[in-house]
Design an enzyme around this catalytic site. Structure first.
Site, PDB file in Angstrom:
ATOM      1  N   HIS A  96       0.821  -1.215   0.000  1.00  0.00           N
ATOM      2  CA  HIS A  96       0.000   0.000   0.000  1.00  0.00           C
ATOM      3  C   HIS A  96       0.857   1.269   0.000  1.00  0.00           C
ATOM      4  O   HIS A  96       0.310   2.375  -0.081  1.00  0.00           O
ATOM      5  CB  HIS A  96      -0.933   0.024   1.210  1.00  0.00           C
ATOM      6  CG  HIS A  96      -2.003  -1.018   1.158  1.00  0.00           C
ATOM      7  ND1 HIS A  96      -2.808  -1.205   0.059  1.00  0.00           N
ATOM      8  CD2 HIS A  96      -2.384  -1.952   2.075  1.00  0.00           C
ATOM      9  CE1 HIS A  96      -3.652  -2.197   0.297  1.00  0.00           C
ATOM     10  NE2 HIS A  96      -3.406  -2.682   1.510  1.00  0.00           N
ATOM     11  N   ASP A 135      -3.137 -10.165  -2.891  1.00  0.00           N
ATOM     12  CA  ASP A 135      -3.668  -9.793  -1.582  1.00  0.00           C
ATOM     13  C   ASP A 135      -5.144  -9.424  -1.743  1.00  0.00           C
ATOM     14  O   ASP A 135      -5.595  -9.030  -2.824  1.00  0.00           O
ATOM     15  CB  ASP A 135      -2.875  -8.595  -1.047  1.00  0.00           C
ATOM     16  CG  ASP A 135      -3.170  -8.270   0.400  1.00  0.00           C
ATOM     17  OD1 ASP A 135      -2.403  -8.712   1.259  1.00  0.00           O
ATOM     18  OD2 ASP A 135      -4.180  -7.577   0.657  1.00  0.00           O
ATOM     19  N   HIS A 185      -6.540  -6.891  -0.686  1.00  0.00           N
ATOM     20  CA  HIS A 185      -6.644  -5.448  -0.902  1.00  0.00           C
ATOM     21  C   HIS A 185      -5.815  -5.029  -2.117  1.00  0.00           C
ATOM     22  O   HIS A 185      -4.798  -5.639  -2.433  1.00  0.00           O
ATOM     23  CB  HIS A 185      -6.172  -4.698   0.341  1.00  0.00           C
ATOM     24  CG  HIS A 185      -6.860  -5.147   1.594  1.00  0.00           C
ATOM     25  ND1 HIS A 185      -6.345  -6.138   2.403  1.00  0.00           N
ATOM     26  CD2 HIS A 185      -8.029  -4.756   2.159  1.00  0.00           C
ATOM     27  CE1 HIS A 185      -7.171  -6.330   3.424  1.00  0.00           C
ATOM     28  NE2 HIS A 185      -8.199  -5.516   3.294  1.00  0.00           N
ATOM     29  N   ASP A 217      -4.709 -13.014   3.193  1.00  0.00           N
ATOM     30  CA  ASP A 217      -5.999 -12.531   3.667  1.00  0.00           C
ATOM     31  C   ASP A 217      -7.126 -12.839   2.686  1.00  0.00           C
ATOM     32  O   ASP A 217      -8.269 -12.444   2.908  1.00  0.00           O
ATOM     33  CB  ASP A 217      -5.952 -11.035   3.974  1.00  0.00           C
ATOM     34  CG  ASP A 217      -5.251 -10.225   2.894  1.00  0.00           C
ATOM     35  OD1 ASP A 217      -4.926 -10.782   1.829  1.00  0.00           O
ATOM     36  OD2 ASP A 217      -5.029  -9.014   3.115  1.00  0.00           O
TER      37      ASP A 217
END
Length: 586
Positions: A392, A428, A430, A517
């Site tokens: 991120h 991931d 996200h 995740d």
């Protein structure tokens, strides 16, 4: 001294150079193959379209020079393998190099589940060999293989001169790979047919093939008793183990420990993954190197790096600073007050700075770069267990528990060292906004992300399907946003599309931003991938057969994190090498 490594394909310049040296060794040993200058390269390149993989193990000496190799085909549908060639430099013969390669090949095939290995050796039948020196050489070769209990199959026409005017037929040897089961006639016929049709290009219905197969009358087949190796010589040497997966991890990850309730990015994440992975027998953990700040500054803004470093190091021990003011960002007017400037560089309110945040982030970068350096050296699979995560962190911002973009930094390093294109695949839950932002206007690094749709998933403002890059980078950024409820099948469908994009790009190396995740019951995600689903995700990524660096990102369900990591990594190895590492973990 020498080291042995796998070569998966022809993607890297390093591999292409090694394959060229292998081809030169092959032609030197077998001059008849001079008219097939791309024999080895073609076998590797075509294995994805064939029904069986090719195994190439290379022994490297000083300055990475190729000293020998073993080339084999794994007939997976039969359960057996065939040794095509094993060759060493002439000056290295008798020094253990051939034995090291053969031991490594046996180990590799046993890990793949092969029930046995077939190979051919020039005959030691005196009527067929007129030259005493050649007969002696042939006997020595058979003696070598007898040490491993690889002995000729007898009582068939395979090694008999039934083709007029042809050179002497070789002995067909069988190595049971430490198994005790007898060798059945049906299996031998199928393997003989595969060798004669696939290796020597005979038609399956030719008179010669039919005659040889019909001669297999004994069931189980007869194996010749040892003639040359004494019981003492048959003792196995300590095997030169091939650890297919290299692992890097830094103990400095635990410096950054936010003990506040609800903060899921904890040191225990790495501890449980590392414990589970290190229990696998075919994993080698290597020492992390220090690469300095240069590679970080190659992808991140200098003022941003300076701020994170200087502000973190000045903070009192134990103090956490969360952003609480987010000014309208103007590059020419950052807030003067440093505490308020935290919000200038951060994209959320839950990623704190601390005295140790910069140190831990630097350590995570070193873990990723150490893995990338091994890819450059020729390793096919490397796992960099990074913490804190990084995907991120954009060019001049941090957030989402991420401070520096580990995967992007590693990709830039690979791009510089390998000289070719590099792809980043972010799996991931996200969106991988960091790599997207950093390589937004570049065509030499492809960024692909599969993630929860930004309508409901962090970071909310990026990851839409229409974000494809700009300028030179237009079309080299691809996003695959998915709905809140995703099971194995739906995810794998999207993964196949993403992998097709990577395959079309034809990178020299692949960086996988590995988020666990995506698994069922992760506290930060909403998908329900099962352990078997994670294995299949890994298998399909590994089956691309690109040199692959796996960089750990998310995954926060401590109870199942170790199991999920092992399933994913086992899948990658199964796809890349045709084998599983260690036991199955459920």
């Amino acid at each position: 001294m020498f080291r042995i490594s796998h070569v998966l394909g022809t993607h890297r310049e390093h591999d292409r150079r090694s394959i060229a040296e292998v081809q030169a060794l092959l032609v030197a040993a077998f001059p008849d193959l001079a008219d097939v200058p791309d024999y080895v390269e073609k076998k590797l390149a075509e294995q994805t379209t064939r029904v069986y993989p090719t195994v190439l193990l290379i022994a490297h000496g000083p300055r990475d020079r190729v000293m020998g190799f073993a080339l084999a085909d794994h007939f997976e549908w039969l359960g057996y393998a065939y040794l095509d060639f094993i060759v060493t430099q002439a000056e290295q013969r008798g020094r253990g190099l051939g034995g090291g390669l053969y031991e490594a090949l046996r180990q590799d095939l046993m890990a793949r589940g092969a029930k046995g290995l077939f190979l051919e050796v020039p005959t030691d039948d005196p009527p067929q060999v007129a030259t005493p020196a050649i007969l002696k050489t042939n006997k020595n070769r058979l003696k070598f293989y007898e040490r491993y209990d690889a002995r000729p199959i007898i009582g068939t026409l395979y090694d008999q001169p039934i083709r007029p005017g042809k050179p002497p037929e070789p002995r067909l040897l069988y190595d049971p790979l430490d198994r005790a089961e007898p060798l059945g006639a049906k299996a031998v016929k199928k393997v003989m047919e595969a060798i004669l049709t696939l290796r020597y290009n005979y038609a399956a219905d030719s008179d010669y093939v039919r005659q040889v197969l019909a001669s297999v009358a004994d069931d189980p087949v007869k194996i010749r008793k040892p003639l040359y190796a004494s019981p003492e010589e048959k003792a196995y040497k300590i095997p030169r183990r091939l650890q297919p997966l290299k692992v890097f991890c830094s103990a400095r990850h635990s410096l950054h420990h936010v003990r506040e309730r609800g903060y899921v990015e904890r040191p225990a994440r790495v501890d449980v993954i590392l414990k589970a992975v290190e229990e696998l027998p075919d994993v080698e953990r290597l020492k992390v190197r220090n690469f300095g700040e240069g590679p970080i500054r190659a992808v991140h803004d200098a003022d941003f790096v300076n701020f994170v470093r200087d502000y973190c190091l000045e903070l009192p021990e134990g103090e956490l600073v969360y952003p609480y003011v987010f000014p309208i960002r103007r590059a020419d007017r950052p807030p003067h007050d440093r505490r308020r400037r935290v919000g200038y560089y951060c994209i959320d309110t839950f990623t704190p700075l601390s005295k140790d945040a910069y140190k831990a982030a630097r350590a995570a970068v070193n873990v990723a770069l150490s893995g990338a350096a091994e890819i450059v050296k020729g390793e096919p699979l490397v796992y960099s267990l990074c913490r804190p995560p990084g995907h991120h962190a954009e060019r001049d911002t941090y957030g989402g528990f991420c401070y520096f973009c580990n995967g992007a930094i590693a990709a830039q390093y690979l791009r510089t060292k390998l000289g070719g294109k590099v792809a980043i695949l972010d799996i991931d839950y996200h969106h991988g906004n960091g790599a997207q932002d950093i390589f937004w206007e570049r065509s030499d690094v492809l960024t692909v992300s599969i993630h929860g749709h930004p309508n409901f998933a962090y970071p909310y403002f990026s990851g839409f399907a229409d974000e494809i890059g700009e300028g030179e980078g237009k079309g080299f950024n691809r996003n695959f946003p998915l709905p809140e409820d995703v099971l194995d099948g739906r995810y794998l469908e999207e993964l196949d599309e993403a992998l097709a994009v990577v395959r079309k790009f034809q990178p020299e190396a692949l960086v996988v931003s590995l988020g666990l995740d995506i698994a069922k019951a992760d506290p930060t995600g909403s998908w329900s991938l099962t352990p078997d689903g994670l294995f299949e995700v890994g298998r399909r990524i590994g089956a691309m057969k690109y040199p692959t660096l796996l960089v750990q990102e998310g995954g926060y369900n401590i109870r199942f994190l170790g199991r999920n990591a092992v399933r994913m990594l086992t899948g990658v190895c199964a796809g890349a090498l045709g084998r599983r590492i260690g036991r199955s973990v459920r």
